[in-house]
Structures are given as structure tokens and as C-alpha cells.
Design a protein around this motif. Sequence first.
Motif, PDB file in Angstrom:
ATOM      1  N   VAL A 142       4.330 -24.366  25.681  1.00  0.00           N
ATOM      2  CA  VAL A 142       3.709 -24.351  24.393  1.00  0.00           C
ATOM      3  C   VAL A 142       4.619 -25.120  23.354  1.00  0.00           C
ATOM      4  CG1 VAL A 142       2.739 -23.195  22.280  1.00  0.00           C
ATOM      5  CG2 VAL A 142       2.217 -22.467  24.566  1.00  0.00           C
ATOM      6  N   LEU A 143       5.863 -24.850  23.219  1.00  0.00           N
ATOM      7  CA  LEU A 143       6.756 -25.426  22.159  1.00  0.00           C
ATOM      8  C   LEU A 143       7.314 -26.794  22.843  1.00  0.00           C
ATOM      9  CD1 LEU A 143       8.782 -22.232  21.340  1.00  0.00           C
ATOM     10  CD2 LEU A 143       7.024 -23.540  19.849  1.00  0.00           C
ATOM     11  N   PHE A 144       7.561 -27.065  23.929  1.00  0.00           N
ATOM     12  CA  PHE A 144       8.318 -28.208  24.383  1.00  0.00           C
ATOM     13  C   PHE A 144       7.496 -29.092  25.125  1.00  0.00           C
ATOM     14  CE2 PHE A 144      11.225 -24.814  23.854  1.00  0.00           C
ATOM     15  CZ  PHE A 144      12.224 -25.245  22.897  1.00  0.00           C
ATOM     16  N   ILE A 145       6.424 -29.146  25.285  1.00  0.00           N
ATOM     17  CA  ILE A 145       5.497 -29.994  26.357  1.00  0.00           C
ATOM     18  C   ILE A 145       4.155 -30.475  25.605  1.00  0.00           C
ATOM     19  CG2 ILE A 145       4.385 -30.317  28.669  1.00  0.00           C
ATOM     20  CD1 ILE A 145       7.079 -29.816  29.100  1.00  0.00           C
ATOM     21  N   ASN A 146       4.328 -31.772  25.692  1.00  0.00           N
ATOM     22  CA  ASN A 146       2.922 -32.342  24.833  1.00  0.00           C
ATOM     23  C   ASN A 146       1.775 -32.550  25.892  1.00  0.00           C
ATOM     24  OD1 ASN A 146       1.316 -34.031  23.797  1.00  0.00           O
ATOM     25  ND2 ASN A 146       2.410 -35.810  23.351  1.00  0.00           N
ATOM     26  N   PRO A 147       0.925 -31.688  25.669  1.00  0.00           N
ATOM     27  CA  PRO A 147      -0.132 -31.428  26.647  1.00  0.00           C
ATOM     28  C   PRO A 147      -0.979 -32.765  26.693  1.00  0.00           C
ATOM     29  CG  PRO A 147      -0.618 -30.354  24.711  1.00  0.00           C
ATOM     30  CD  PRO A 147       0.654 -30.788  24.532  1.00  0.00           C
TER      31      PRO A 147
ATOM     32  N   MET B 201       3.091 -35.801  31.662  1.00  0.00           N
ATOM     33  CA  MET B 201       3.681 -34.164  31.849  1.00  0.00           C
ATOM     34  C   MET B 201       2.513 -33.460  32.858  1.00  0.00           C
ATOM     35  SD  MET B 201       6.249 -33.865  30.018  1.00  0.00           S
ATOM     36  CE  MET B 201       7.171 -34.614  29.057  1.00  0.00           C
ATOM     37  N   PHE B 202       1.543 -34.058  33.176  1.00  0.00           N
ATOM     38  CA  PHE B 202       0.486 -33.033  33.946  1.00  0.00           C
ATOM     39  C   PHE B 202       1.128 -32.159  34.968  1.00  0.00           C
ATOM     40  CE2 PHE B 202      -2.836 -32.346  37.219  1.00  0.00           C
ATOM     41  CZ  PHE B 202      -3.592 -31.706  36.307  1.00  0.00           C
ATOM     42  N   ALA B 203       2.056 -32.839  35.753  1.00  0.00           N
ATOM     43  CA  ALA B 203       2.626 -32.128  37.018  1.00  0.00           C
ATOM     44  C   ALA B 203       3.582 -31.026  36.458  1.00  0.00           C
ATOM     45  CB  ALA B 203       3.429 -33.074  37.828  1.00  0.00           C
ATOM     46  N   ILE B 204       4.170 -31.217  35.383  1.00  0.00           N
ATOM     47  CA  ILE B 204       5.283 -30.448  34.854  1.00  0.00           C
ATOM     48  C   ILE B 204       4.449 -29.279  34.212  1.00  0.00           C
ATOM     49  CG2 ILE B 204       6.787 -29.848  32.875  1.00  0.00           C
ATOM     50  CD1 ILE B 204       7.998 -32.712  33.426  1.00  0.00           C
TER      51      ILE B 204
ATOM     52  N   VAL C 225       1.922 -22.443  36.997  1.00  0.00           N
ATOM     53  CA  VAL C 225       2.153 -21.885  38.299  1.00  0.00           C
ATOM     54  C   VAL C 225       3.193 -20.742  38.252  1.00  0.00           C
ATOM     55  CG1 VAL C 225       2.950 -22.091  40.875  1.00  0.00           C
ATOM     56  CG2 VAL C 225       0.937 -23.488  39.731  1.00  0.00           C
ATOM     57  N   GLU C 226       4.437 -21.160  37.746  1.00  0.00           N
ATOM     58  CA  GLU C 226       5.730 -20.371  37.719  1.00  0.00           C
ATOM     59  C   GLU C 226       5.334 -19.099  36.800  1.00  0.00           C
ATOM     60  OE1 GLU C 226      10.393 -20.950  36.381  1.00  0.00           O
ATOM     61  OE2 GLU C 226       8.895 -22.357  35.967  1.00  0.00           O
ATOM     62  N   ALA C 227       4.832 -19.207  35.782  1.00  0.00           N
ATOM     63  CA  ALA C 227       4.287 -18.184  34.781  1.00  0.00           C
ATOM     64  C   ALA C 227       3.462 -17.120  35.393  1.00  0.00           C
ATOM     65  CB  ALA C 227       4.017 -18.723  33.516  1.00  0.00           C
ATOM     66  N   ALA C 228       2.640 -17.837  36.263  1.00  0.00           N
ATOM     67  CA  ALA C 228       1.688 -16.868  37.044  1.00  0.00           C
ATOM     68  C   ALA C 228       2.352 -16.192  38.168  1.00  0.00           C
ATOM     69  CB  ALA C 228       0.575 -17.882  37.674  1.00  0.00           C
ATOM     70  N   LEU C 229       3.327 -16.826  38.654  1.00  0.00           N
ATOM     71  CA  LEU C 229       4.170 -16.089  39.936  1.00  0.00           C
ATOM     72  C   LEU C 229       4.858 -15.059  39.216  1.00  0.00           C
ATOM     73  CD1 LEU C 229       5.015 -18.934  42.208  1.00  0.00           C
ATOM     74  CD2 LEU C 229       3.551 -17.324  42.765  1.00  0.00           C
ATOM     75  N   TYR C 230       5.660 -15.264  37.896  1.00  0.00           N
ATOM     76  CA  TYR C 230       6.118 -14.136  37.417  1.00  0.00           C
ATOM     77  C   TYR C 230       5.524 -12.945  37.062  1.00  0.00           C
ATOM     78  CZ  TYR C 230      10.352 -16.923  36.546  1.00  0.00           C
ATOM     79  OH  TYR C 230      11.582 -17.842  36.897  1.00  0.00           O
TER      80      TYR C 230
END
Length: 139
Positions: free
Chosen positions: A40-45, A50-53, A59-64
Amino acid sequence: MGGGSWAWPDVDDLDSAQDAAHKAAYFAWIAAGLTLLALVLFINPLDIRMFAIIIATLVEAALYAVSGWQVYKLSRGWAVAGLVLYTLDLLAVLIYIGPSIYGGIRFVFLIGFINGVRGTFAYHRLRREESSPSGVLQA
């Protein structure tokens, strides 16, 4: 019940092993939250590049989050998966961004994930020993 330090708790009985795993689950859930906060803070949606990032970060947050849920339920496989994911993330940050002022915090989280592996494996080993005749493991 085992003692030890906050960073390296004893996992010498069922209660202490379960406690170590439960605490590790909180580290995974906090990692999920911090990953989303960074998104939310560092990526411009609105930046299509930036779509892949964005997808990879979600996915990373969901896996955590799933890892935390499963480690809380004492899953050894998810404890290892969470540790591997966190270690890979830590290595990527060190390689692409370099050391930062957050290095100490990242090390604390790494210890938390390691304790999840320690706690879940100890819990299942102790349960197996407890349920085997005379407390001796059978081959």
C-alpha cells in the motif's frame, strides 16, 4: 513446562512446543500484514508495469497468512514452507536492496519462523513418544 529465552524457547514438552509454534504463527501473520502495508505504501497501483509486483506481493502475503494459520494448527510442512518463504524474501531484500536499518527486525522474524519449525517438529515428536508403549519410539 520449558523456559528458555523469548528468542529460543525450550520445546521440551508438549505445552512449550505448542507455545513456540503458536508464537511463530503470530510472526507469520505480522509478516503478512507488513507485506500488505509495504504494498500500500510503496507501490503505485495505477502503474501497469507494477502489475506483476502487486500480484507477487499479494500471493506472498497470502502465503504468510496461510502459513501462520497452519503453524498455529501445528503443521510441520507449513512451518518449513513459511521459513523457506521468509528466508527467500530476506535474501531477495539483501541482494536487491541491501542491508537496512530494519535488518535487526528481519533477524527477529527469521528466529520466529525457525521457532515455528522447532515447535511443530518437537510437538509431533513428543506426541509420538507419549503415545508409544513405555515412551520408546518404535522404528
